[in-house]
Design an enzyme around this catalytic site. Structure first.
Site: not given
Length: 462
Positions: A151, A156, A190, A217, A239, A265
């Site tokens: 994300s 992280t 979030t 999202n 997900n 490609e």
């Protein structure tokens, strides 16, 4: 064999990755422990892999490594700076599938802070990740490239990803790097500092990523709500939907087909200029089992649906922009003649505009492997599907929304001290903002016709 390595980073990347591997197992006829299903098991489960089982196992080798005893192990790395999410994978239903040394976690969270993920906490983990990647790369006959899931809003997913992508472009400069990035959406948020993280990552990976497939999202929530009839979608629903799209995009890498698309490609056909590398993804059919029973999934219907904004993975209106390139990936029960007819019909439509310097603009991929569906999933089981990857100027709205939110906070220097405290310089914010402003201008200029630019004058003498 042309191998691909998947890298899942941060909570979002890991959970999307897990959903993808769940789907790959079904498509290739592999059990949760990595063993190949017997023909009887495949027939009982109605898996498409039951036809030509040996071929299916061979096809899987792009994404899976085969051990001496025939077990299939994902060619994949999961990384997070704190252990909770990785521990869920270690103890989850696919714990026997993954190589334990490819699940890498740190001790401390990045706390939604790009600078922690890149400069302080991330530095402690990066060497473990790169040495493990080197081991995986050495076991490949002919490494094609990397798929990176993350994300852009988390600490992280933003900071550590930019650190790793820079390392990858140094160590594997000739290899393709494709990103599946979850973008902060206009409404669903979030963390307050998401605009900072997203802008900083986009800036720092601009010259290192080859192609970034964006997912937002809010768009995924709306698809679950409106098209799939899921009232309160959980991350699991989101997900699995993203996994279906990733599966369609990578099907041509994993299965032999009549008109397959190689990892390089994607880049060659979708990225006309190095900086304009943010294709928009659309998928069809997006409908629940109840609705599907009354629908006919003709190729023309699927192709037209891919140009509808309700089927796009980013909140934007494709009619408001111009297409530079378009890659249509069909899978399942598909005949090339029908595809050609559907694409010709699209070309004749007035509301779908291409830039004048790229009049044809369509790349077609056909794969005869039917889509697989997770049992009890939200999507209807269909015999064919279409995934569209398009480079359009309409996606620039995602950057302008982000820039607007970034500016609101940065004017007041809100939260900046958290970043500076982790070893980042304040000047990087300004640099990142300027880079994104240039990107927005690039999109504008690309959409201009030659006549508008006055470009024709240069060629009078010819």
């Amino acid at each position: 064999m042309r191998e691909v390595v998947s890298i899942q980073i941060g909570q979002c990347g890991i959970q999307i990755g897990n959903a993808c591997w769940e789907l790959y197992l079904l498509e290739h006829g592999i059990n949760l422990d990595g063993s190949l299903k017997t023909k009887e098991e495949l027939t009982a489960s109605g898996s498409s892999a039951s036809v030509g089982h040996d071929t299916s196992a061979n096809d899987a080798r792009t994404f899976f490594t085969e051990t001496g005893n025939g077990k299939q192990v994902p060619r994949s790395i999961f990384v997070d700076l704190e252990p909770t999410v990785i521990d869920d994978v270690r103890n989850g239903c696919m714990r026997e599938l993954y190589h334990p040394e490819q699940l890498i976690s740190g001790k401390e969270d990045a706390a939604n802070n790009y600078a922690r993920g890149r400069y302080s906490i991330g530095k402690e983990v990066i060497d473990r990740v790169t040495s493990r990647l080197q081991k995986i790369a050495e076991q490949c006959d002919s490494l094609q490239g990397f798929l990176i899931f993350h994300s852009l809003g988390g600490g992280t997913g933003s900071g550590f990803t930019s650190l790793l992508v820079e390392r990858l472009s140094t160590d594997y400069s000739k290899k393709c790097k494709l990103d599946f990035a979850v973008y902060p959406s206009p409404k669903v948020s979030t963390a307050v500092v998401e605009p900072y993280n997203a802008l900083l990552t986009t800036h720092s990976t601009m010259d290192h990523s080859d192609c970034v497939f964006m997912v937002d999202n809010e768009a995924i929530y709306d698809i679950c709500n409106n098209s799939l009839g899921v009232d309160r979608p959980a991350y699991r629903n989101l997900n699995r939907l993203i996994a279906q799209i990733v599966s369609s995009t990578t099907a041509s890498l994993r299965f032999s087909g009549s008109m397959n698309v190689d990892l390089n490609e994607f880049q060659t056909n979708l990225v006309p200029f190095p900086r304009i590398h943010f294709p928009l993804v659309a998928y069809a059919p997006l409908m629940s089992a109840e609705r599907s029973a009354h629908e006919q999934h003709a190729i023309t219907t699927l192709t037209n649906a891919c140009f509808e904004s309700s089927n796009m993975m980013v909140k934007c209106d494709p009619r408001a922009g111009k297409f530079m390139a378009c890659c249509m990936l069909y899978r399942g029960d598909v005949v090339p003649k029908d595809v050609n007819a559907a694409v010709s019909a699209i070309k004749s439509k007035r509301h779908i505009q291409f830039v004048d310097w790229c009049p044809t603009g369509f790349k077609i991929g056909i794969n005869y492997e039917k889509p697989a569906f997770v049992p009890d999933g939200d999507l209807a089981k269909t015999s064919r599907a279409c995934c569209m990857l398009s480079n359009t100027t309409a996606i620039s709205v995602a950057f302008s929304n982000l820039s607007y939110k970034f500016d609101l906070m940065f004017k007041k220097r809100a939260f900046v001290h958290w970043y500076v405290g982790e070893g980042m310089e304040e000047g990087e914010f300004t640099e990142a903002r300027e880079n994104i402003a240039v990107l927005e201008r690039d999109f504008e200029e690309v959409g201009l016709d030659n006549a508008e630019e006055g470009g024709d004058e240069d060629f009078d003498e010819f």
